[in-house]
Design an enzyme around this catalytic site. Structure first.
Site, PDB file in Angstrom:
ATOM      1  N   ARG A  38       0.816  -1.223   0.000  1.00 15.06           N
ATOM      2  CA  ARG A  38       0.000   0.000   0.000  1.00 15.06           C
ATOM      3  C   ARG A  38       0.850   1.275   0.000  1.00 15.06           C
ATOM      4  O   ARG A  38       0.427   2.310   0.514  1.00 15.06           O
ATOM      5  CB  ARG A  38      -0.979   0.011   1.170  1.00 15.06           C
TER       6      ARG A  38
ATOM      7  N   LYS B 281       3.365  11.304 -11.873  1.00 13.70           N
ATOM      8  CA  LYS B 281       2.431  10.470 -12.636  1.00 13.70           C
ATOM      9  C   LYS B 281       3.072   9.105 -12.843  1.00 13.70           C
ATOM     10  O   LYS B 281       4.193   9.011 -13.331  1.00 13.70           O
ATOM     11  CB  LYS B 281       2.145  11.090 -14.007  1.00 13.70           C
TER      12      LYS B 281
ATOM     13  N   GLU C  76      10.254  17.463 -25.498  1.00 16.51           N
ATOM     14  CA  GLU C  76       9.611  18.011 -24.293  1.00 16.51           C
ATOM     15  C   GLU C  76      10.254  19.333 -23.859  1.00 16.51           C
ATOM     16  O   GLU C  76       9.570  20.229 -23.372  1.00 16.51           O
ATOM     17  CB  GLU C  76       9.629  16.989 -23.148  1.00 16.51           C
TER      18      GLU C  76
ATOM     19  N   LYS D  87       8.264  22.591 -15.182  1.00 17.63           N
ATOM     20  CA  LYS D  87       7.331  21.509 -14.881  1.00 17.63           C
ATOM     21  C   LYS D  87       6.960  21.480 -13.408  1.00 17.63           C
ATOM     22  O   LYS D  87       5.795  21.362 -13.052  1.00 17.63           O
ATOM     23  CB  LYS D  87       7.896  20.147 -15.295  1.00 17.63           C
TER      24      LYS D  87
ATOM     25  N   GLU E 210      -3.757  17.329 -11.965  1.00 17.90           N
ATOM     26  CA  GLU E 210      -4.278  17.668 -13.283  1.00 17.90           C
ATOM     27  C   GLU E 210      -5.772  17.998 -13.254  1.00 17.90           C
ATOM     28  O   GLU E 210      -6.557  17.462 -14.027  1.00 17.90           O
ATOM     29  CB  GLU E 210      -3.984  16.537 -14.289  1.00 17.90           C
TER      30      GLU E 210
ATOM     31  N   ARG F 266      -2.462  21.924 -15.116  1.00 18.07           N
ATOM     32  CA  ARG F 266      -1.433  20.958 -15.522  1.00 18.07           C
ATOM     33  C   ARG F 266      -1.641  20.469 -16.956  1.00 18.07           C
ATOM     34  O   ARG F 266      -0.696  19.999 -17.592  1.00 18.07           O
ATOM     35  CB  ARG F 266      -1.404  19.770 -14.537  1.00 18.07           C
TER      36      ARG F 266
ATOM     37  N   ASN G 282       0.197  19.243 -21.920  1.00 17.19           N
ATOM     38  CA  ASN G 282      -0.144  18.392 -23.059  1.00 17.19           C
ATOM     39  C   ASN G 282       0.002  19.109 -24.407  1.00 17.19           C
ATOM     40  O   ASN G 282      -0.457  18.601 -25.427  1.00 17.19           O
ATOM     41  CB  ASN G 282      -1.568  17.846 -22.904  1.00 17.19           C
TER      42      ASN G 282
ATOM     43  N   HIS H 266       0.589  17.143 -27.450  1.00 17.99           N
ATOM     44  CA  HIS H 266       0.408  15.736 -27.080  1.00 17.99           C
ATOM     45  C   HIS H 266      -0.903  15.136 -27.570  1.00 17.99           C
ATOM     46  O   HIS H 266      -0.980  13.927 -27.776  1.00 17.99           O
ATOM     47  CB  HIS H 266       0.525  15.569 -25.563  1.00 17.99           C
TER      48      HIS H 266
ATOM     49  N   HIS I 145      -0.199  12.038 -29.583  1.00 18.74           N
ATOM     50  CA  HIS I 145      -0.575  10.671 -29.192  1.00 18.74           C
ATOM     51  C   HIS I 145      -1.334   9.963 -30.312  1.00 18.74           C
ATOM     52  O   HIS I 145      -1.160   8.759 -30.524  1.00 18.74           O
ATOM     53  CB  HIS I 145      -1.450  10.684 -27.929  1.00 18.74           C
TER      54      HIS I 145
ATOM     55  N   HIS J 216       7.900   8.610 -29.053  1.00 17.90           N
ATOM     56  CA  HIS J 216       7.100   9.619 -28.361  1.00 17.90           C
ATOM     57  C   HIS J 216       7.591  11.023 -28.719  1.00 17.90           C
ATOM     58  O   HIS J 216       6.796  11.908 -29.028  1.00 17.90           O
ATOM     59  CB  HIS J 216       7.171   9.390 -26.848  1.00 17.90           C
TER      60      HIS J 216
END
Lengths: 371, 371
Positions: free
Chosen positions: B124, B146, B188, B230, B240, B244, B248, B251, B255, B267
């Site tokens: 946990r 993330k 990025e 960032k 997000e 945030r 993207n 992106h 994507h 990517h």
């Protein structure tokens, strides 16, 4: 070299309410509809519960005005795996569930743990609600935010702390519960009696003597009191850094017995046996008065939970499972590697954590309980 | 009916530090050894990284005085699955790793996401450290907490927000990075230039012109600045909820292109193409000045990232993947179901979220970029 500080000091408010009563489905729908917490709900349940309550719950929840969907898993402990999480997650994707969706766990501890775990992972976390249908889930597992699934390496090997948005405990669900499962649920209520409020033990023993264990007002009373005790402890130590461990009274030996039986003994039966052992050891080593011990064992016997360990379970096997971490194996209830923690009591309502017990005393006690 | 309040209002301090420099392995060992955060560390890496750096990192970290173990996974994006999480978790159990253990993600974005995810679930939740070895991970994915893995239903279908205990960015790792992977990482950094600090774009274009993209002080500078941007955004919107999302930029279309190419485009290449598209659409619809657009496309071209979409990718296919949620399918980057969010810019450093764009304009732009 450069250093950057990432400052995430913040207040998070994960507070929630536990609603307890008979026939509170309409109330549940009203609360969810008014809340604004989600635009739609997905009920996660198993085939046994679904056959009994699925349609009725679905229709009642639709009164919230929210879209309601239902995902039905096969029933049983074997459902508590990462595969079930993947099945639920893929069904959620197919339904178009998003961050504005709320999961509802309709079922016992397995469904609650699995649904909470899925909610904590789906889209990096969405809200969920507990709607427990077994006595065990109503007095214990639906509160506190522990989620998880089993894997080859052990029970609850993977899990999270993810608090529900709310808990709705409808005692009406208990009416359809088979007697053995119903009685099994008293083990955790007896635990709360032993570690915090002896009056619970008297109440349970009295109801058993009067044959009124299924009486609604009695059930509501012991559920409210069990939840009150559990939530107070969780408020003080959400992540089980210390105090929360007292909730493991009867569980260290109980889990070992449960595993040794190949899970033929239920969790409630195993915890009952674990409490019998913990009570006896507390008498031998820590001065637990005989009349206090008697109250615990009387309540266990009164609800029909076992007082003796089946002779078919070898003491050595139980001991080996208690000390699994000596072989670099792990049970997630043992947080610090090499020491097994036991919850002992000096008296009713006076628990403490004991790191390590003489193996001889445990073995002797297990032998005494054989029958 | 009874109600109980569970009050979990609390302060949690998940702040941490990002350390950036060349050859900082000894420093990393010192910080870990002094911290008291764990009694032992388990390095999670892949076979490619392990062959290059495994032994050296292991030996350096042992100077911390902590026990160091290493778990080596097969390399590649296909490793980012729940099966890998189970493999790592079972190896952790076999090693006897407990709550006093810290995981160290030694690798690129896949290893970082997978290790962070495993750390958030094992017992946990245990602490972990990011030790990114690719430029992409150093400027972007190692920061912000993330985590996640892919599943049949989609990329990052299951994940958590689990902040690292610390990030140690050693630019020395970049020396062994193959050129294509190295260049891919600039996408990025260029994104941070576009949405926040145009000076990054100039710096990158200049270094490319001077053939000094692999210069240590240049790399440290752009990594520090990208991380600074960032982490500032993550501090304001960790989960997000809104802001945030500006991360993207490039992106959403990126994507879709990445998926349409069957992940043959990296990517970084896909995000570069997505930024080309987003820049062009921002010019057409939102008044982005031509000279600002030019700075972005120049930087992309300068580092050797693609300016044109392969003609083999059908515009219809890219569009279909953009609007997957219309077919009740989901991409976890689209948080609210029916609307696809695009990040547009009015000027360099002036991003905003646009919920929905005319499909005609997207299609036309994709066609213009074919080549």
């Amino acid at each position: 070299m450069k250093k950057l500080d990432v400052t995430l000091d913040r207040r998070r408010n994960d507070s929630y309410q536990i609603h307890i009563g008979e026939a509170i489905l309409d109330w549940t729908a009203t609360v969810l509809g008014r809340s604004g917490i989600a635009r739609r709900c997905v009920v996660i349940t198993d085939s046994a519960i679904d056959a009994l309550h699925g349609e009725r719950v679905h229709k009642a929840l639709e009164k919230s005005g929210l879209r309601i969907d239902r995902i039905v898993l096969p029933s049983g402990e074997e459902a508590k795996t990462i595969d079930s999480v993947l099945i639920v997650a893929e069904k959620l994707i197919a339904l178009g569930a998003d961050r504005q969706s709320l999961l509802i766990a309709l079922g016992g501890g397995v469904i609650g743990d699995l649904t909470g775990f899925t909610a904590s992972l789906y889209m990096r976390g969405i809200p969920f609600v507990q709607m427990p249908t077994t006595l065990l889930a109503q007095v214990d597992s639906s509160i506190g935010g522990k989620t998880g699934v089993d894997a080859a390496g052990g029970k609850n090997m993977l899990g999270t702390f993810h608090q529900p948005w709310g808990v709705f405990i409808d005692t009406g669900f208990l009416k359809t519960l088979p007697d053995a499962i119903f009685r099994s649920g008293f083990a955790e209520a007896i635990k709360y009696g032993a570690i915090e409020n002896p009056a619970l033990l008297d109440d349970i023993a009295k109801a058993a003597a009067e044959n009124s264990l299924r009486d609604s007002s009695f059930l509501e009373r012991i559920i409210v009191e069990s939840c009150r005790i559990k939530k107070t402890i969780v408020e003080l130590d959400e992540r089980e850094g210390g105090l929360r461990r007292i909730l493991n009274f009867g569980h260290t030996v109980g889990h070992a017995i449960e595993a040794a039986s190949g899970y033929k003994l239920s969790h409630g039966e195993s915890v009952a046996l674990g409490m019998n052992a913990a009570t006896r050891i507390s008498q031998k080593l820590y001065g637990l008065p005989a009349q206090d011990a008697e109250k615990i064992t009387t309540a266990i016997r009164a609800v029909g939970l076992p007082g003796t360990i089946p002779v078919s379970l070898a003491t050595d096997d139980i001991l080996a499972r208690l000390s699994m971490d000596k072989k670099a194996q792990h049970n997630v209830h043992k947080k610090e590697g090499k020491t097994v923690h036991f919850v002992m009591i000096r008296g009713l309502g006076k628990p403490f954590i004991q790191g390590g017990l003489p193996e001889k005393v445990i073995a002797e006690t297990l032998e005494e309980l054989k029958g």
